[in-house]
Design an enzyme around this catalytic site. Structure first.
Site, short mmCIF file in Angstrom:
data_model
loop_
_atom_site.label_atom_id
_atom_site.label_comp_id
_atom_site.label_asym_id
_atom_site.label_seq_id
_atom_site.Cartn_x
_atom_site.Cartn_y
_atom_site.Cartn_z
N SER A 34 51.78 36.81 -54.66
CA SER A 34 51.93 35.36 -54.81
C SER A 34 50.62 34.66 -55.11
CB SER A 34 52.56 34.77 -53.54
OG SER A 34 51.78 35.10 -52.39
N GLY A 71 55.38 38.04 -52.66
CA GLY A 71 55.85 38.97 -51.64
C GLY A 71 55.56 40.42 -51.94
N ASN A 99 49.85 41.30 -48.59
CA ASN A 99 51.12 41.41 -47.87
C ASN A 99 51.21 42.68 -47.05
OD1 ASN A 99 52.45 38.93 -48.67
ND2 ASN A 99 52.56 39.80 -50.72
N ASP A 180 51.39 25.53 -46.44
CA ASP A 180 51.58 26.72 -45.62
C ASP A 180 50.27 27.26 -45.05
OD1 ASP A 180 50.35 28.08 -47.72
OD2 ASP A 180 52.09 29.31 -48.21
N HIS A 183 48.24 29.76 -49.16
CA HIS A 183 48.10 29.86 -50.61
C HIS A 183 47.25 28.72 -51.16
CE1 HIS A 183 51.74 32.24 -49.78
NE2 HIS A 183 51.38 32.95 -50.84
#
Length: 209
Positions: A34, A71, A99, A180, A183
């Protein structure tokens, strides 16, 4: 014979009038998760698009495809790398592993998957710029001691250029991230591009002709 000569000269004159033929741009692929894909960002604000613009602004004829998948883990990247990196690609900016660390995947597995991706690309004659990640603090010191050395070790083993940490300059600044807290926002992507640009310029310059 005279007719053929006249046609040849006419075609040659047309080519001269059209000007010199331009070489095709250097085709790169930004391959990652991402952070590469541009999570919650407009396509033009994703890292590959912003990096391509920065390189073109400096006179480099480069095209960068965005092969980021939100992801994605190193195992997911390995499963798709053959078809996500098309023939004709000169270089890949390989950014995967964040991840894996967030999910606590054994670093030995992440290393094995990265090795397989690097070897697949090298076998196709495609250059690799390896982009490093760091384990999040909550994973503990033992995990970090096993995860963090993966990228410098692989860069040394395979003779690859390395950008040590993709989120350098962004990770500790809330103003450079989306809500979040993980990012980058467009301003954060700009910081990432600015910091990584010299490494990418050297990578492009060193690609086989």
């Amino acid at each position: 014979m005279k007719g053929f000569r006249a046609l040849f000269l006419a075609a040659l004159a047309g080519l001269i009038a059209a000007g010199p033929l331009r070489a095709a741009p250097v085709e790169l692929v930004g391959f990652g998760d991402s952070l590469m894909a541009g999570y919650q960002l407009a396509p033009g604000d994703a890292f590959p698009a912003r990096l391509e613009k920065a390189l073109r602004d400096k006179g480099h004829d480069v095209s960068i495809s965005n092969a980021g998948v939100s992801g994605d883990t190193t195992s997911g990247g390995l499963a798709r790398i053959d078809w996500s990196v098309p023939d004709g690609t000169r270089g890949v900016i390989l950014e995967l592993g964040a991840n894996d660390a967030l999910r606590g995947i054994p670093p030995e597995e992440s290393r094995k998957n990265l090795v397989a991706m690097i070897e697949k690309l090298k076998a196709r004659g495609i250059g690799v710029l390896l982009v490093g990640m760091l384990a999040p603090p909550n994973m503990g010191g033992d995990y970090a001691d096993r995860f963090n050395p993966i990228y410098p070790d692989l860069a040394k083993t395979y003779g690859l250029p390395l950008y040590p940490f993709f989120l350098d300059g962004v990770v500790e600044d809330a103003g450079l991230k989306i809500e979040d807290g993980m990012h980058p926002n467009p301003k954060g992507v700009g910081v990432m591009v600015e910091r990584m640009l010299p490494v990418v310029e050297a990578f492009v310059a060193g690609l086989p002709k």
